[in-house]
Motif scaffolding. Structure first.
Motif, PDB file in Angstrom:
ATOM      1  N   TYR A 114     -76.887 -14.391 -72.016  1.00 38.14           N
ATOM      2  CA  TYR A 114     -76.651 -15.840 -72.038  1.00 38.14           C
ATOM      3  C   TYR A 114     -77.537 -16.534 -71.017  1.00 38.14           C
ATOM      4  N   THR A 115     -77.530 -16.036 -69.792  1.00 38.16           N
ATOM      5  CA  THR A 115     -78.317 -16.683 -68.740  1.00 38.16           C
ATOM      6  C   THR A 115     -79.814 -16.455 -68.925  1.00 38.16           C
ATOM      7  N   GLY A 116     -80.181 -15.360 -69.614  1.00 39.86           N
ATOM      8  CA  GLY A 116     -81.585 -15.019 -69.777  1.00 39.86           C
ATOM      9  C   GLY A 116     -82.236 -15.545 -71.037  1.00 39.86           C
ATOM     10  N   ARG A 133     -61.285 -24.128 -69.475  1.00 37.64           N
ATOM     11  CA  ARG A 133     -61.328 -22.731 -69.930  1.00 37.64           C
ATOM     12  C   ARG A 133     -61.741 -21.793 -68.805  1.00 37.64           C
ATOM     13  N   PHE A 134     -62.551 -22.264 -67.865  1.00 33.33           N
ATOM     14  CA  PHE A 134     -62.887 -21.446 -66.703  1.00 33.33           C
ATOM     15  C   PHE A 134     -61.616 -21.037 -65.970  1.00 33.33           C
ATOM     16  N   ARG A 135     -60.748 -21.979 -65.730  1.00 34.53           N
ATOM     17  CA  ARG A 135     -59.521 -21.681 -64.980  1.00 34.53           C
ATOM     18  C   ARG A 135     -58.575 -20.804 -65.806  1.00 34.53           C
ATOM     19  N   HIS A 136     -58.564 -21.031 -67.116  1.00 37.06           N
ATOM     20  CA  HIS A 136     -57.711 -20.211 -67.992  1.00 37.06           C
ATOM     21  C   HIS A 136     -58.194 -18.766 -67.992  1.00 37.06           C
ATOM     22  N   ILE A 137     -59.502 -18.570 -68.170  1.00 37.33           N
ATOM     23  CA  ILE A 137     -60.060 -17.210 -68.203  1.00 37.33           C
ATOM     24  C   ILE A 137     -59.905 -16.527 -66.852  1.00 37.33           C
ATOM     25  N   ASP A 138     -60.211 -17.241 -65.778  1.00 38.14           N
ATOM     26  CA  ASP A 138     -60.164 -16.661 -64.443  1.00 38.14           C
ATOM     27  C   ASP A 138     -58.744 -16.290 -64.047  1.00 38.14           C
ATOM     28  N   ALA A 214     -68.028 -20.145 -74.188  1.00 39.71           N
ATOM     29  CA  ALA A 214     -69.100 -19.260 -73.741  1.00 39.71           C
ATOM     30  C   ALA A 214     -69.523 -19.611 -72.318  1.00 39.71           C
ATOM     31  N   ALA A 215     -69.765 -20.889 -72.063  1.00 40.37           N
ATOM     32  CA  ALA A 215     -70.190 -21.306 -70.724  1.00 40.37           C
ATOM     33  C   ALA A 215     -69.142 -20.959 -69.686  1.00 40.37           C
ATOM     34  N   SER A 216     -67.871 -21.127 -70.023  1.00 38.00           N
ATOM     35  CA  SER A 216     -66.790 -20.825 -69.084  1.00 38.00           C
ATOM     36  C   SER A 216     -66.698 -19.333 -68.804  1.00 38.00           C
ATOM     37  N   ALA A 217     -66.803 -18.520 -69.857  1.00 46.00           N
ATOM     38  CA  ALA A 217     -66.743 -17.065 -69.667  1.00 46.00           C
ATOM     39  C   ALA A 217     -67.885 -16.581 -68.790  1.00 46.00           C
ATOM     40  N   VAL A 218     -69.063 -17.149 -69.000  1.00 44.66           N
ATOM     41  CA  VAL A 218     -70.219 -16.758 -68.191  1.00 44.66           C
ATOM     42  C   VAL A 218     -70.005 -17.156 -66.736  1.00 44.66           C
ATOM     43  N   LYS A 219     -69.498 -18.351 -66.498  1.00 44.90           N
ATOM     44  CA  LYS A 219     -69.281 -18.799 -65.113  1.00 44.90           C
ATOM     45  C   LYS A 219     -68.234 -17.947 -64.409  1.00 44.90           C
ATOM     46  N   VAL A 220     -67.198 -17.519 -65.135  1.00 45.66           N
ATOM     47  CA  VAL A 220     -66.220 -16.616 -64.522  1.00 45.66           C
ATOM     48  C   VAL A 220     -66.891 -15.290 -64.181  1.00 45.66           C
ATOM     49  N   GLY A 221     -67.718 -14.777 -65.091  1.00 44.43           N
ATOM     50  CA  GLY A 221     -68.426 -13.532 -64.819  1.00 44.43           C
ATOM     51  C   GLY A 221     -69.302 -13.632 -63.585  1.00 44.43           C
ATOM     52  N   LEU A 222     -70.029 -14.727 -63.445  1.00 44.27           N
ATOM     53  CA  LEU A 222     -70.887 -14.908 -62.275  1.00 44.27           C
ATOM     54  C   LEU A 222     -70.057 -15.061 -60.999  1.00 44.27           C
ATOM     55  N   LYS A 223     -68.901 -15.694 -61.101  1.00 40.76           N
ATOM     56  CA  LYS A 223     -67.999 -15.809 -59.947  1.00 40.76           C
ATOM     57  C   LYS A 223     -67.514 -14.437 -59.514  1.00 40.76           C
ATOM     58  N   ARG A 224     -67.130 -13.609 -60.484  1.00 43.63           N
ATOM     59  CA  ARG A 224     -66.645 -12.266 -60.143  1.00 43.63           C
ATOM     60  C   ARG A 224     -67.761 -11.429 -59.522  1.00 43.63           C
ATOM     61  N   ARG A 225     -68.989 -11.616 -59.998  1.00 43.58           N
ATOM     62  CA  ARG A 225     -70.109 -10.904 -59.378  1.00 43.58           C
ATOM     63  C   ARG A 225     -70.251 -11.294 -57.904  1.00 43.58           C
ATOM     64  N   ALA A 226     -70.150 -12.598 -57.637  1.00 44.17           N
ATOM     65  CA  ALA A 226     -70.297 -13.073 -56.262  1.00 44.17           C
ATOM     66  C   ALA A 226     -69.206 -12.516 -55.359  1.00 44.17           C
ATOM     67  N   GLU A 227     -68.045 -12.251 -55.940  1.00 47.79           N
ATOM     68  CA  GLU A 227     -66.928 -11.698 -55.177  1.00 47.79           C
ATOM     69  C   GLU A 227     -67.015 -10.179 -55.053  1.00 47.79           C
ATOM     70  N   ASP A 228     -67.937  -9.578 -55.769  1.00 46.05           N
ATOM     71  CA  ASP A 228     -68.064  -8.115 -55.821  1.00 46.05           C
ATOM     72  C   ASP A 228     -69.530  -7.733 -55.584  1.00 46.05           C
ATOM     73  N   PRO A 229     -69.983  -7.755 -54.338  1.00 46.53           N
ATOM     74  CA  PRO A 229     -71.415  -7.543 -54.057  1.00 46.53           C
ATOM     75  C   PRO A 229     -71.941  -6.183 -54.496  1.00 46.53           C
ATOM     76  N   ASP A 230     -71.055  -5.222 -54.744  1.00 43.00           N
ATOM     77  CA  ASP A 230     -71.488  -3.889 -55.178  1.00 43.00           C
ATOM     78  C   ASP A 230     -71.409  -3.716 -56.694  1.00 43.00           C
TER      79      ASP A 230
END
Length: 411
Positions: A114-116, A133-138, A214-230
């Motif tokens: 999506y981002t690429g 939807r971001f808040r619902h998914i998260d 789609a945009a909301s799911a992607v933003k949640v995914g990127l948020k979780r990445r930021a919270e999980d540096p490994d």
């Protein structure tokens, strides 16, 4: 290449699937959602629109509403209304409406695609709708509504799906709107591997419907990445629930417009203004549905007209050549003053599935003017997306709508 992968779905028990499955959350007003849940307490709208579980007037965007959605999902899993697969699978989801069947593959698409720019969109999103939807998914740590994706037909993919469909389906039911829904599970490792490999050859996927999800799911995914540096990139939050259909099986319906007033003009004056760019034919009281590109139906005061765009309005530009763009650029904006159709309260959009009599009704309520449209084609949609451009809002209306609640992707 397109990354598509199987997942361990949370899905309804066989006997409850038809009662749980619901139209997408944004099809309904809060009052309509509340009425449906009252008549069917198992409806997935309990989760997708959890404000239905609170007194009327409750802020549907409050955190307690999203918490309630998470809690109901957990409760329904605990009590056995939903089951979780023991291993990753793909699914086939076919919908039959008016004798026409479209068959999709259910799997998870990639946040990175999506981002690429591998997954292409054709319309903008609104931040307020994304945030909901971001808040619902998260909060739920789950995607509960699938993204409707399309791809150019691949006969090798189609052959695998047809082979699986020779077996017995997991679900087979007809919803209240007379659409038949059938689901098969793909759990054979060879089929799973072949499907993933075949999609890796497909250069682009297209969002047909569900841009905000789609945009909301992607933003949640990127948020979780930021919270999980490994993070490794294989975590489930890096993927989002999708149903992928070949473009040749899809049908786009007309997406019509009603403007509530004439912007200070008489109707005759409007016809005089546009006669230099459109050929005008009076039809009469019979509703006019355009049968070819470049034709528009116009209704006011009990009478229909056909407007045909003159050749000089045609354009090879993927966006400017769209009928919705011609209407916007030549009539809605310069004549009726609708400069931003996303925010102007004077314009409303009515899916063609609701019929032309609905246009007459809406226009007659205010003395306004209605426009019936020729549908945007899938080829036009993909050309716009391939060009990195965006359509005017409300350019496409897909039917039948995917049901929410048949597949849930947890992470």
């Amino acid at each position: 290449m397109s990354i598509i992968r199987p997942f361990q779905a949370v899905r309804p028990s066989r006997e409850l699937a038809s009662r749980i499955a619901a139209l997408p959350y944004d099809v309904y007003s809060s009052a309509e959602a509340r009425h449906i849940v009252e008549s069917n307490p198992l409806s997935f709208l309990r989760i997708d629109r959890a404000e239905t579980q609170f007194p009327e007037g409750t802020d549907m965007y409050s955190q307690e509403v999203y918490d309630k959605a998470r809690d109901i999902l957990g409760q329904m899993i605990s009590e056995g209304s939903f089951l979780k697969e023991t291993s990753p699978c793909y699914y086939i989801y076919s919908l039959t409406m008016d004798g026409r069947t479209q068959t999709g593959l259910v799997g998870c698409a990639s946040v990175d695609d999506y981002t690429g720019g591998v997954i292409l969109k054709h319309e903008n999103t609104l931040e307020a709708k994304e945030l909901d939807r971001f808040r619902h998914i998260d909060t739920c740590s789950a995607q509960t509504g699938p993204i409707f994706l399309s791809y150019r037909p691949d006969e090798a993919v189609r052959a695998i799906l047809r082979k699986v469909q020779e077996g017995a389906p997991l679900y087979d039911f007809t919803s209240d709107d007379e659409i038949r829904h059938c689901v098969w599970r793909i759990d054979n490792p060879e089929d799973i591997g072949n499907i993933s490999h075949l999609f890796a050859r497909i250069p682009h996927l297209y969002i047909a419907d569900g841009h905000h999800r789609a945009a909301s799911a992607v933003k949640v995914g990127l948020k979780r990445r930021a919270e999980d540096p490994d993070f490794s990139g294989n975590e489930e939050y890096n993927f989002f629930l999708s149903v992928l259909f070949p473009s040749d099986e899809l049908k786009i319906y007309d997406y019509n417009r009603v403007v509530s007033d004439l912007n200070g003009y008489t109707f005759d004056k409007i016809l005089n203004i546009v006669e230099n760019t459109f050929e005008i034919e009076k039809i009469g009281s019979t509703p006019f549905r355009p049968e070819k590109k470049g034709d528009f139906g116009v209704y006011h005061g009990g009478c229909w007209f056909r407007l045909t765009a003159r050749p000089e309005l045609c354009s090879d530009d993927p966006v400017k050549g769209l009928d919705v763009s011609i209407l916007q650029d030549r009539i809605l904006s310069p004549v009726l003053g609708i400069h931003d159709p996303k925010t102007d309260s004077r314009i409303s959009f009515i899916g063609g599935i609701r019929g032309l009599k609905e246009l007459e009704k809406r226009a007659d309520l205010t003395g306004g003017i209605a426009f019936s449209m020729y549908p945007t084609s899938m080829d036009e949609l993909m050309k716009v997306a391939d060009s990195g451009m965006l359509m005017p809002p409300k350019s496409t209306w897909f039917e039948p709508k995917l049901r929410s609640g048949l597949f849930i992707h947890q992470f």
